[in-house]
Scaffold this motif. Structure first.
Motif, PDB file in Angstrom:
ATOM      1  N   GLN A   9      14.557 -62.276 128.327  1.00 57.30           N
ATOM      2  CA  GLN A   9      12.928 -62.308 128.545  1.00 57.30           C
ATOM      3  C   GLN A   9      12.617 -61.377 129.390  1.00 57.30           C
ATOM      4  O   GLN A   9      13.471 -60.390 130.310  1.00 57.30           O
ATOM      5  CB  GLN A   9      13.270 -63.407 129.182  1.00 57.30           C
ATOM      6  N   GLU A  65       7.145 -67.920 127.357  1.00 55.47           N
ATOM      7  CA  GLU A  65       7.382 -66.740 126.444  1.00 55.47           C
ATOM      8  C   GLU A  65       5.588 -67.075 126.345  1.00 55.47           C
ATOM      9  O   GLU A  65       4.625 -66.195 125.487  1.00 55.47           O
ATOM     10  CB  GLU A  65       8.238 -66.822 125.696  1.00 55.47           C
ATOM     11  N   ASN A  69       2.359 -65.287 126.506  1.00 53.56           N
ATOM     12  CA  ASN A  69       2.015 -63.843 125.183  1.00 53.56           C
ATOM     13  C   ASN A  69       0.902 -63.967 125.618  1.00 53.56           C
ATOM     14  O   ASN A  69      -0.272 -63.545 124.979  1.00 53.56           O
ATOM     15  CB  ASN A  69       2.333 -64.534 124.079  1.00 53.56           C
TER      16      ASN A  69
END
Length: 299
Positions: A9, A65, A69
């Motif tokens: 990540q 995520e 994003n």
């Protein structure tokens, strides 16, 4: 069906790291500098290989995520506006740039360390309180579970620590579930706190910015050397480099400005001091000697 776990990540957004790259064989490369080994030969790498951590969010990483994003997909347009000299023409660009600072403040090595230290502090306090206020209850529970009589405070403290380690909240800490919920809640909390601040877009009169692996740094410049890494609400500003020629700083007004070479050096030193292990720079920045000297200074 749950989405697959994402192990690697990025804590530094690739959209930002790409700004520090130079095109060449194999695509754009930037120069990572290992602060723990400053005398090593530093090799260029692509942005995908930089600024990442393994299992930063260990539980439900796809949802995390997706949250990151939601900011990062809007960054290219905001960066384009910065480079065009029009960062404030669209209010959404200001929001995105500010959110980018918040994102890197929360999704960071430092925040994970703060979370870990806070949990240990609370656990130690709970153990002390339980031993002080409920010694007889502890003795009875120890006798029930182990068949042993625990007369001393030391043995009671050890048993209290055992109970704490068996608790659901401790298990959630160990498997990452507690951190997962904390980092998301903190992102929204800090974003709300940052909403009262505006965005300064600063460029160097000469030289270049570099970026560390913990790049959004809280800062107070009313002391020398500048004080860093205080709580968000105690900072005069939060700074984030977004390219060799651009740095974001949260402040009272939307503005653009230039920084002297001395100020650029000070801000680059801040990135080095705040870094977990690496800083990244444009391969032609000429900053290797500066970083090496700073690395020795802070070792």
């Amino acid at each position: 069906m749950n989405a697959a776990h994402i192990s690697t990540q990025h804590l530094v957004s690739q959209v930002v790291l790409r700004e520090f790259t130079m095109l060449g064989p194999g695509g754009g490369k930037l120069l990572p500098f290992d602060l723990q080994n400053p005398e090593w030969h530093q090799k260029r790498a692509g942005p995908g290989a930089c600024g990442a951590a393994k299992d930063f969010v260990a539980i439900d990483s796809p949802a995390a995520e997706n949250l990151w994003n939601s900011v990062e997909t809007l960054v290219p347009d905001a960066l384009a506006a910065v480079k065009a000299g029009r960062p404030f023409d669209d209010p959404q660009h200001v929001d995105v740039l500010r959110d980018l600072v918040v994102l890197h403040y929360v999704r960071s090595h430092r925040y994970r360390s703060v979370h870990t230290d806070a949990f240990k502090t609370v656990s130690d306090k709970v153990r002390s309180v339980v031993v002080e206020r409920f010694p007889e209850s502890l003795r009875r529970e120890a006798l029930r579970q182990t068949g042993l009589h625990l007369p001393g405070l030391g043995s009671l403290g050890s048993f209290a620590e055992r109970l704490i380690s068996q608790s659901e909240v401790t298990q959630d800490f160990r498997n990452g579930r507690l951190f997962r919920s904390s980092v998301e809640a903190t992102f929204y909390k800090v974003r709300d706190m940052a909403a009262k601040w505006r965005v300064e877009v600063l460029t160097p009169e000469s030289g270049q910015f570099l970026i560390g692996d913990t790049p959004a740094v809280t800062l107070r410049a009313d002391v020398r050397p500048w004080s860093i890494n205080m709580a968000f609400g105690d900072a005069q500003t939060v700074v984030l480099p977004i390219g060799p020629k651009y740095l974001l700083s949260l402040g009272p007004n939307d503005l653009t400005g230039t920084l002297s070479q001395t100020a650029v050096d000070d801000l680059n030193a801040v990135q080095i001091r705040a870094a977990d292990r690496y800083v990244y720079m444009h391969p032609d920045s000429g900053l290797e000697s500066f970083v090496r000297d700073q690395a020795h200074l802070y070792q």
